[in-house]
Scaffold this active site. Structure first.
Site, mmCIF file in Angstrom:
data_model
loop_
_atom_site.group_PDB
_atom_site.id
_atom_site.type_symbol
_atom_site.label_atom_id
_atom_site.label_comp_id
_atom_site.label_asym_id
_atom_site.label_seq_id
_atom_site.Cartn_x
_atom_site.Cartn_y
_atom_site.Cartn_z
ATOM 1 N N HIS A 18 11.545 15.445 -17.061
ATOM 2 C CA HIS A 18 10.228 15.656 -17.641
ATOM 3 C C HIS A 18 9.905 14.588 -18.677
ATOM 4 C CE1 HIS A 18 12.125 17.117 -21.323
ATOM 5 N NE2 HIS A 18 12.759 18.076 -20.662
ATOM 6 N N CYS A 77 18.256 18.399 -20.092
ATOM 7 C CA CYS A 77 17.368 17.765 -19.114
ATOM 8 C C CYS A 77 17.487 16.246 -19.185
ATOM 9 C CB CYS A 77 15.923 18.180 -19.359
ATOM 10 S SG CYS A 77 15.630 19.960 -19.199
#
Length: 511
Positions: free
Chosen positions: A138, A146
């Site tokens: 992202h 992430c």
């Protein structure tokens, strides 16, 4: 059923997602020109590779010859955890392994500008009892397990995935590695306890390297199997179960022979490197993840952490280079975990004395845990257009139902208590922390060598107010990193013209 027919069955909210401006940004002209030079079609299949140590994300795209070629490499702004696979919910580890991304995993309404779910845990992870959810690629340059890019980068990567789906690719493969699986890297990390797992996924790395084709991935006996096919005398394809005994299968001889040749060359070079005394990489002493040098050079007290850049390139050399996108003011560069450092053995070399960071630094303006709680409102639970499109196409759904992991302790939390910290432990803590303060002149602190620990002497910073901005308050669109990246400061964006093959034009009759 056609895509238009699928959309006709969606509700009004889902139709509105089909006109989401962020998710419809066109592929930049420079990237399209690069595709033409490499004999690629705009909507041909893609494949993604991630490397933690190098802090790089590669986009590979299929050429008209049918093989994949490297289209572009993106520096990763932030990843968290250590080198090694994700094991459990809340361990801050970014996953490693092979994953499949279908349209249902694309999130056009992400609180992180745009995102897609990696699909962790896969069948192999589940067979080992590994847990975790919401592991994304992202924007926003902020990570709790992430792979975080800048908003401009994720907009470009998202557009490439979108176009591959428009071209008929049902899912693209994501390969996540601790580092490029070269003999020198394998030699440097030869004592790492994750080496058996890394050797296993290197098989898939080698299959891709020699064929330039997306390797077929299966699981059995709690291990990966690549490019398995049915034996010549079998009447049907083998059925794989990650927890069950492997069925009878073969690997096509042309692939197996090419892989054996590569592995023999790698093993010979590995043995040579070990014999000549290639140093073993230092084990993690509590550093949380890494960051590409191009971003670390733009941040006060910036550090690449567990990532490494090209040899001979320093942060000072990159300070004047352009950053590929907007670096948010809240970005938190890799720092040591003070609890882990305090319990580590005392360093053998002479320590360097630390100094307090300048009061004007803009690093970690918002605590990572607070931002993680804010971002837990991520709208990726299956209500998006891509999710519904994917489900109606029979492509499955993403694992996005678990709650956000509890906040983890960070490097800036809880100064050491002077009443319980003996001088020797304080010295070790002080010495270890200073290894991550670049460019410090220890002569300035020669007169400050007091008995009490440096951490306890530092005045705790006032807690920052939580950033309660909604994702909608972000700029609607970001300029392409291919068409001129900005400096580290904010980029002024302009709304792009939606191209002819966007959601708007394809599904406009439904409005």
């Amino acid at each position: 059923m056609t895509a238009g027919g699928l959309l006709a069955g969606c509700n009004t909210d889902q139709v509105s997602l089909a006109t989401n401006a962020k998710a419809n940004q066109p592929v930049p002209p420079k990237l399209i020109a690069a595709m033409a030079e490499k004999d690629m079609d705009l909507q041909s299949p893609i494949l993604v590779r991630l490397f933690k140590q190098e802090a790089e994300l590669e986009i590979w795209k299929q050429t008209r010859s049918g093989k994949f070629a490297l289209l572009k490499t993106y520096p990763i702004c932030r990843w968290s955890g250590d080198l090694g696979p994700k094991v459990r919910e809340g361990d801050r580890q970014a996953p490693e392994g092979f994953y499949s991304i279908n349209p249902s995993q694309m999130n056009p309404q992400s609180a992180y500008y745009l995102s897609f779910n990696t699909g962790y845990p896969n069948a192999f992870d589940k067979a080992l009892g590994r847990t975790g959810s919401q592991l994304m690629v992202h924007g926003d340059c902020s990570s709790r397990g992430c792979y975080a890019m800048t908003d401009e980068q994720i907009a470009e990567i998202y557009s490439l995935g979108r176009e591959s789906f428009f071209g008929g690719q049902k899912a693209f493969q994501l390969q996540a590695y601790p580092f490029k699986m070269t003999p020198v890297n394998m030699a440097r990390h030869r004592n790492n306890p994750n080496m058996p797992f890394w050797k296993m996924i290197k098989e898939g790395y080698d299959h891709f390297e020699v064929t330039r084709q997306e390797p077929k991935v299966d699981f059995c006996e709690k291990k990966y199997v690549f490019d398995a096919a049915k034996p010549a005398d079998a009447k049907r394809d083998p059925v794989f179960d990650a927890s069950a005994k492997c069925p009878a299968y073969v690997i096509p001889e042309e692939i197996a022979e090419a892989v054996r040749g590569k592995q023999a060359r790698d093993e010979t070079e590995y043995a040579r490197l070990v014999a000549k005394g290639t140093p073993v990489a230092r084990m993690n002493t509590g550093i949380d993840g890494g960051m590409n040098k191009v971003f670390a050079a733009k941040i006060p007290e910036g550090s690449t952490g567990l990532s490494e850049g090209a040899e001979g390139t320093t942060l000072q050399m990159l300070a004047m280079a352009k950053a590929p996108g907007t670096i948010p003011g809240h970005v938190n560069p890799p720092k040591p975990n003070l609890d882990a450092v305090a319990s580590a053995p005392a360093p053998q070399e002479e320590p360097v004395t630390a100094v307090s960071a300048p009061a004007t630094t803009r690093v970690a303006a918002v605590a990572p845990a607070e931002r993680a709680q804010e971002k837990s409102q991520e709208k990726s639970s299956g209500g998006g257009f891509f999710s519904n499109l994917g489900r109606k196409m029979g492509l499955g759904t993403a694992d996005t139902t678990a709650t956000t992991p509890p906040p983890q302790a960070t490097a800036s939390v809880a100064p050491a208590q002077t009443s319980v910290t003996p001088p020797t432990a304080a010295s070790r803590l002080k010495a270890a922390v200073t290894r991550f303060v670049p460019g410090h002149d220890k002569s300035k602190d020669a007169a400050k060598d007091a008995p009490k620990p440096a951490v306890a002497a530092a005045k705790p910073a006032e807690p920052a107010k939580p950033d309660t901005r909604l994702a909608a308050t972000r700029p609607a669109l970001k300029p392409s990193v291919s068409d001129g990246a900005s400096e580290a400061t904010q980029i002024m964006g302009a709304a792009p013209v939606v191209q002819s093959n966007s959601f708007d034009s394809r599904f406009g009759a439904v409005k």
